[in-house]
Design a protein around this motif. Structure first.
Motif, PDB file in Angstrom:
ATOM      1  N   SER A 158       8.725   6.669  11.994  1.00 18.11           N
ATOM      2  CA  SER A 158       8.179   5.898  13.003  1.00 18.11           C
ATOM      3  C   SER A 158       7.633   6.563  13.958  1.00 18.11           C
ATOM      4  O   SER A 158       7.293   7.815  14.334  1.00 18.11           O
ATOM      5  CB  SER A 158       8.856   5.047  14.179  1.00 18.11           C
ATOM      6  N   TYR A 163       0.718   5.591   5.108  1.00 19.89           N
ATOM      7  CA  TYR A 163       1.514   4.645   5.077  1.00 19.89           C
ATOM      8  C   TYR A 163       2.150   4.105   3.972  1.00 19.89           C
ATOM      9  O   TYR A 163       2.239   3.780   2.850  1.00 19.89           O
ATOM     10  CB  TYR A 163       0.448   3.596   5.232  1.00 19.89           C
ATOM     11  N   ALA A 213       3.659   0.274  10.690  1.00 14.35           N
ATOM     12  CA  ALA A 213       5.001   0.807  11.683  1.00 14.35           C
ATOM     13  C   ALA A 213       4.633   2.530  11.211  1.00 14.35           C
ATOM     14  O   ALA A 213       5.820   2.565  12.697  1.00 14.35           O
ATOM     15  CB  ALA A 213       5.481  -0.333  12.265  1.00 14.35           C
ATOM     16  N   SER A 214       6.012   2.138  10.555  1.00 10.62           N
ATOM     17  CA  SER A 214       5.822   4.578  10.107  1.00 10.62           C
ATOM     18  C   SER A 214       4.458   4.593   8.838  1.00 10.62           C
ATOM     19  O   SER A 214       3.452   3.563   8.714  1.00 10.62           O
ATOM     20  CB  SER A 214       7.012   4.111   9.492  1.00 10.62           C
TER      21      SER A 214
END
Length: 150
Positions: free
Chosen positions: A15, A135, A141-142
């Motif tokens: 994250s 990504y 989101a991480s």
């Protein structure tokens, strides 16, 4: 400690908060002199990671660590000497790198963090750690962090 963080060739799905924590621990354990290259698409987290590494290295004003895209080079003081942060994104050719005094910068920097290292064909010193950010397929989101020694 640095070997545990490197896990050369390992891929980590982190994250943004974990990426920052990893960067702080990584920066705190870096040997000197060292070059750290940060590769990844726009928005992948290179500058975020550079800021975290600088925090781990002892840069007092980490909020001053921003993308040096327009300045190309920034230097941040630490108790153990300056950190040089370079962003090669805007370079058009090797002559522009020469105009910066690049070889001297690489030779004298105790810690050199380079975003967009693929913009130069020059060889990196033996003491170089290459980090690639991307990504994962599952969302934004991480980040996937891959580390290797060159």
């Amino acid at each position: 400690m640095i070997d545990a963080l490197l896990n050369a060739g390992a891929s980590h799905n982190l994250s943004l908060e974990e990426l920052e924590g990893w960067g702080i621990a990584f920066g705190a354990s870096l040997p000197r002199p060292i070059v750290v290259t940060l590769k990844g698409d726009l928005g992948a987290g290179k500058t975020t990671l550079a800021r975290a590494i600088c925090e781990g290295l002892g840069v007092v004003d980490v909020f001053a660590v921003t993308s040096p895209t327009f300045a190309i080079l920034q230097e941040y003081p630490t108790p153990n000497g300056p950190v040089v942060h370079a962003d090669l994104y805007r370079l058009r050719n090797e002559a522009e790198l020469d105009a910066l005094g690049w070889d001297e910068i690489v030779d004298r920097a105790q810690v050199l963090i380079v975003e967009w290292p693929e913009r130069t064909a020059r060889r990196w010193p033996v003491a170089t750690i290459a980090i690639a950010l991307s990504y994962p397929d599952v969302g934004l989101a991480s980040r996937v962090l891959e580390v290797s020694r060159t």
